[in-house]
Design a protein around this motif. Structure first.
Motif, PDB file in Angstrom:
ATOM      1  N   PHE A 143       0.830  -1.204   0.000  1.00 59.08           N
ATOM      2  CA  PHE A 143       0.000   0.000   0.000  1.00 59.08           C
ATOM      3  C   PHE A 143       0.868   1.259   0.000  1.00 59.08           C
ATOM      4  CE2 PHE A 143      -2.477  -3.396   1.817  1.00 59.08           C
ATOM      5  CZ  PHE A 143      -3.735  -3.226   1.263  1.00 59.08           C
ATOM      6  N   ILE A 144       0.543   2.165  -0.911  1.00 61.14           N
ATOM      7  CA  ILE A 144       1.258   3.427  -1.022  1.00 61.14           C
ATOM      8  C   ILE A 144       0.233   4.562  -0.951  1.00 61.14           C
ATOM      9  CG2 ILE A 144       2.807   4.854  -2.421  1.00 61.14           C
ATOM     10  CD1 ILE A 144       4.068   2.200  -1.594  1.00 61.14           C
ATOM     11  N   LEU A 145       0.448   5.507  -0.039  1.00 57.10           N
ATOM     12  CA  LEU A 145      -0.412   6.687   0.061  1.00 57.10           C
ATOM     13  C   LEU A 145       0.213   7.781  -0.797  1.00 57.10           C
ATOM     14  CD1 LEU A 145      -1.103   6.633   3.913  1.00 57.10           C
ATOM     15  CD2 LEU A 145      -2.472   5.615   2.076  1.00 57.10           C
ATOM     16  N   ALA A 146      -0.442   8.084  -1.913  1.00 54.77           N
ATOM     17  CA  ALA A 146       0.124   9.050  -2.860  1.00 54.77           C
ATOM     18  C   ALA A 146       0.362  10.403  -2.208  1.00 54.77           C
ATOM     19  CB  ALA A 146      -0.789   9.193  -4.077  1.00 54.77           C
ATOM     20  N   ASN A 147      -0.508  10.789  -1.252  1.00 52.65           N
ATOM     21  CA  ASN A 147      -0.370  12.091  -0.614  1.00 52.65           C
ATOM     22  C   ASN A 147       0.876  12.208   0.254  1.00 52.65           C
ATOM     23  OD1 ASN A 147      -2.979  12.244  -1.752  1.00 52.65           O
ATOM     24  ND2 ASN A 147      -3.644  13.696  -0.182  1.00 52.65           N
ATOM     25  N   ASP A 148       1.538  11.069   0.539  1.00 53.08           N
ATOM     26  CA  ASP A 148       2.827  11.122   1.222  1.00 53.08           C
ATOM     27  C   ASP A 148       3.891  11.716   0.299  1.00 53.08           C
ATOM     28  OD1 ASP A 148       1.962  10.064   3.608  1.00 53.08           O
ATOM     29  OD2 ASP A 148       2.611   8.016   3.173  1.00 53.08           O
ATOM     30  N   PHE A 149       3.634  11.672  -0.989  1.00 53.19           N
ATOM     31  CA  PHE A 149       4.558  12.208  -1.995  1.00 53.19           C
ATOM     32  C   PHE A 149       3.903  13.418  -2.668  1.00 53.19           C
ATOM     33  CE2 PHE A 149       5.149   7.705  -1.383  1.00 53.19           C
ATOM     34  CZ  PHE A 149       6.521   7.580  -1.219  1.00 53.19           C
ATOM     35  N   GLU A 150       3.027  13.135  -3.594  1.00 49.14           N
ATOM     36  CA  GLU A 150       2.189  14.134  -4.251  1.00 49.14           C
ATOM     37  C   GLU A 150       1.069  13.362  -4.924  1.00 49.14           C
ATOM     38  OE1 GLU A 150       2.607  17.921  -7.363  1.00 49.14           O
ATOM     39  OE2 GLU A 150       4.320  16.625  -6.972  1.00 49.14           O
ATOM     40  N   LYS A 151      -0.164  13.814  -4.755  1.00 45.90           N
ATOM     41  CA  LYS A 151      -1.293  13.006  -5.197  1.00 45.90           C
ATOM     42  C   LYS A 151      -1.270  12.767  -6.706  1.00 45.90           C
ATOM     43  CE  LYS A 151      -4.717  16.754  -5.586  1.00 45.90           C
ATOM     44  NZ  LYS A 151      -6.025  17.245  -5.107  1.00 45.90           N
ATOM     45  N   LYS A 152      -1.815  11.621  -7.089  1.00 47.80           N
ATOM     46  CA  LYS A 152      -1.969  11.331  -8.514  1.00 47.80           C
ATOM     47  C   LYS A 152      -2.790  12.444  -9.170  1.00 47.80           C
ATOM     48  CE  LYS A 152      -3.984   7.425  -7.509  1.00 47.80           C
ATOM     49  NZ  LYS A 152      -4.729   6.156  -7.622  1.00 47.80           N
ATOM     50  N   PRO A 153      -2.475  12.846 -10.406  1.00 47.88           N
ATOM     51  CA  PRO A 153      -1.669  12.131 -11.403  1.00 47.88           C
ATOM     52  C   PRO A 153      -0.167  12.368 -11.353  1.00 47.88           C
ATOM     53  CG  PRO A 153      -2.665  14.036 -12.419  1.00 47.88           C
ATOM     54  CD  PRO A 153      -3.198  13.982 -11.007  1.00 47.88           C
ATOM     55  N   SER A 154       0.346  13.074 -10.328  1.00 43.60           N
ATOM     56  CA  SER A 154       1.795  13.173 -10.180  1.00 43.60           C
ATOM     57  C   SER A 154       2.386  11.767 -10.116  1.00 43.60           C
ATOM     58  CB  SER A 154       2.141  13.919  -8.892  1.00 43.60           C
ATOM     59  OG  SER A 154       3.498  13.730  -8.558  1.00 43.60           O
ATOM     60  N   ASN A 155       3.571  11.591 -10.681  1.00 43.57           N
ATOM     61  CA  ASN A 155       4.194  10.266 -10.715  1.00 43.57           C
ATOM     62  C   ASN A 155       5.197  10.041  -9.580  1.00 43.57           C
ATOM     63  OD1 ASN A 155       6.375  11.814 -11.445  1.00 43.57           O
ATOM     64  ND2 ASN A 155       6.761  10.792 -13.393  1.00 43.57           N
ATOM     65  N   LEU A 156       5.209  10.933  -8.580  1.00 47.67           N
ATOM     66  CA  LEU A 156       6.217  10.812  -7.529  1.00 47.67           C
ATOM     67  C   LEU A 156       6.072   9.524  -6.722  1.00 47.67           C
ATOM     68  CD1 LEU A 156       6.609  14.446  -6.123  1.00 47.67           C
ATOM     69  CD2 LEU A 156       7.980  13.238  -7.840  1.00 47.67           C
ATOM     70  N   SER A 157       4.838   9.116  -6.448  1.00 53.78           N
ATOM     71  CA  SER A 157       4.643   7.864  -5.700  1.00 53.78           C
ATOM     72  C   SER A 157       5.134   6.672  -6.522  1.00 53.78           C
ATOM     73  CB  SER A 157       3.171   7.676  -5.326  1.00 53.78           C
ATOM     74  OG  SER A 157       2.337   7.723  -6.477  1.00 53.78           O
ATOM     75  N   PHE A 158       4.936   6.735  -7.837  1.00 52.77           N
ATOM     76  CA  PHE A 158       5.427   5.659  -8.700  1.00 52.77           C
ATOM     77  C   PHE A 158       6.946   5.656  -8.750  1.00 52.77           C
ATOM     78  CE2 PHE A 158       6.973   4.154 -12.823  1.00 52.77           C
ATOM     79  CZ  PHE A 158       6.518   2.848 -12.764  1.00 52.77           C
ATOM     80  N   LYS A 159       7.557   6.825  -8.817  1.00 55.84           N
ATOM     81  CA  LYS A 159       9.022   6.893  -8.857  1.00 55.84           C
ATOM     82  C   LYS A 159       9.620   6.217  -7.628  1.00 55.84           C
ATOM     83  CE  LYS A 159       9.873   9.047 -12.714  1.00 55.84           C
ATOM     84  NZ  LYS A 159      10.570   8.317 -13.798  1.00 55.84           N
ATOM     85  N   TYR A 160       8.936   6.366  -6.503  1.00 53.89           N
ATOM     86  CA  TYR A 160       9.393   5.732  -5.263  1.00 53.89           C
ATOM     87  C   TYR A 160       9.411   4.211  -5.398  1.00 53.89           C
ATOM     88  CZ  TYR A 160       8.969   3.783  -0.568  1.00 53.89           C
ATOM     89  OH  TYR A 160       9.127   3.012   0.556  1.00 53.89           O
ATOM     90  N   ILE A 161       8.297   3.620  -5.859  1.00 52.11           N
ATOM     91  CA  ILE A 161       8.269   2.160  -5.956  1.00 52.11           C
ATOM     92  C   ILE A 161       9.107   1.661  -7.138  1.00 52.11           C
ATOM     93  CG2 ILE A 161       6.056   1.931  -4.762  1.00 52.11           C
ATOM     94  CD1 ILE A 161       4.754   1.404  -7.501  1.00 52.11           C
ATOM     95  N   GLU A 162       9.201   2.474  -8.178  1.00 50.47           N
ATOM     96  CA  GLU A 162      10.021   2.081  -9.325  1.00 50.47           C
ATOM     97  C   GLU A 162      11.474   1.868  -8.888  1.00 50.47           C
ATOM     98  OE1 GLU A 162      11.296   3.709 -13.772  1.00 50.47           O
ATOM     99  OE2 GLU A 162      10.456   5.092 -12.289  1.00 50.47           O
ATOM    100  N   GLU A 163      11.971   2.784  -8.069  1.00 52.40           N
ATOM    101  CA  GLU A 163      13.351   2.679  -7.600  1.00 52.40           C
ATOM    102  C   GLU A 163      13.494   1.598  -6.529  1.00 52.40           C
ATOM    103  OE1 GLU A 163      14.674   6.532  -6.373  1.00 52.40           O
ATOM    104  OE2 GLU A 163      14.148   7.457  -8.297  1.00 52.40           O
ATOM    105  N   LYS A 164      12.562   1.563  -5.612  1.00 50.55           N
ATOM    106  CA  LYS A 164      12.675   0.621  -4.490  1.00 50.55           C
ATOM    107  C   LYS A 164      12.572  -0.832  -4.936  1.00 50.55           C
ATOM    108  CE  LYS A 164      10.907  -0.422   0.107  1.00 50.55           C
ATOM    109  NZ  LYS A 164      10.006  -0.014   1.220  1.00 50.55           N
ATOM    110  N   PHE A 165      11.709  -1.099  -5.937  1.00 52.34           N
ATOM    111  CA  PHE A 165      11.472  -2.480  -6.364  1.00 52.34           C
ATOM    112  C   PHE A 165      12.029  -2.777  -7.760  1.00 52.34           C
ATOM    113  CE2 PHE A 165       8.278  -1.485  -3.189  1.00 52.34           C
ATOM    114  CZ  PHE A 165       8.318  -2.607  -2.371  1.00 52.34           C
ATOM    115  N   SER A 166      12.803  -1.837  -8.301  1.00 53.83           N
ATOM    116  CA  SER A 166      13.440  -2.018  -9.616  1.00 53.83           C
ATOM    117  C   SER A 166      12.421  -2.439 -10.677  1.00 53.83           C
ATOM    118  CB  SER A 166      14.570  -3.056  -9.518  1.00 53.83           C
ATOM    119  OG  SER A 166      15.537  -2.666  -8.577  1.00 53.83           O
TER     120      SER A 166
END
Length: 200
Positions: A143-166
């Protein structure tokens, strides 16, 4: 787009993709209505009907401001109202959509990596997650809370999991129910499918 089950990584929206958000809101509105009735001459059913119908017809924007104006309620009640909506407890668990549960179950059986990225106030979204009946699959989901980064449609939450989980972009798909989810997928350079168009 490749066949749905041929991806490695699956990102789901939460509200109205996996469960019906109004189920949560109705209980919250009921508790808010009873709170306001206890502090005034208003009847809880009037408040509840107004909140429910206004949300369904006009959305959540300025909902409580409209309520205060309609019933001449002091706006200083807002803090208490939001606290109720975001953290109320209920004996009733909210069920996943049967279709969504079947999809999640199959993906788990196929050993796929599954994320849920949800917009919204973090306290409220965590409360929804806690009160959802996950039917023994919750431990398989991230579970990822987008508002911890920046709410969708910002891709910041995705960038986090993209890097963390390759994550590889061409092996990742977003499943949602709205144009915001679709724009999010576009901003992440990954495929998208609307849950309504997904066949089991």
């Amino acid at each position: 787009m490749k066949s749905f089950y041929n991806y490695s990584n699956y990102i789901f929206d939460f509200d109205n993709t996996l469960f019906h958000e109004i189920d949560y809101l109705k209980i919250g509105y009921s508790k808010i209505s009873k709170f306001l009735e206890s502090n005034s001459d208003l009847k809880s059913h009037q408040i509840y009907d107004f909140l429910n119908l206004t949300f369904l017809n006009e959305g959540r924007k300025n909902l409580f401001n409209k309520l205060f104006t309609k019933f001449n309620i002091n706006p200083n009640k807002l803090k208490s109202i939001l606290e109720i909506l975001r953290s109320f407890e209920s004996e009733k668990k909210f069920n996943l959509y049967p279709k969504s549960y079947k999809i999640l179950k199959k993906l788990i059986e196929l050993n796929k990596l599954i994320f849920i990225i949800t917009n919204g106030n973090q306290v409220q979204q965590n409360n929804k997650i806690k009160m959802t009946n996950w039917m023994n699959i919750k431990h398989n989901l991230k579970f990822i809370l987008a508002n911890d980064f920046e709410k969708k449609p910002s891709n910041l939450s995705f960038k986090y999991i993209e890097e963390k989980f390759s994550l590889k972009l061409n092996k990742t798909i977003m499943i949602g129910d709205s144009s915001i989810d679709e724009e999010f997928a576009l901003n992440c350079s990954i495929d998208f499918i609307n849950i309504k168009n997904l066949r089991l």
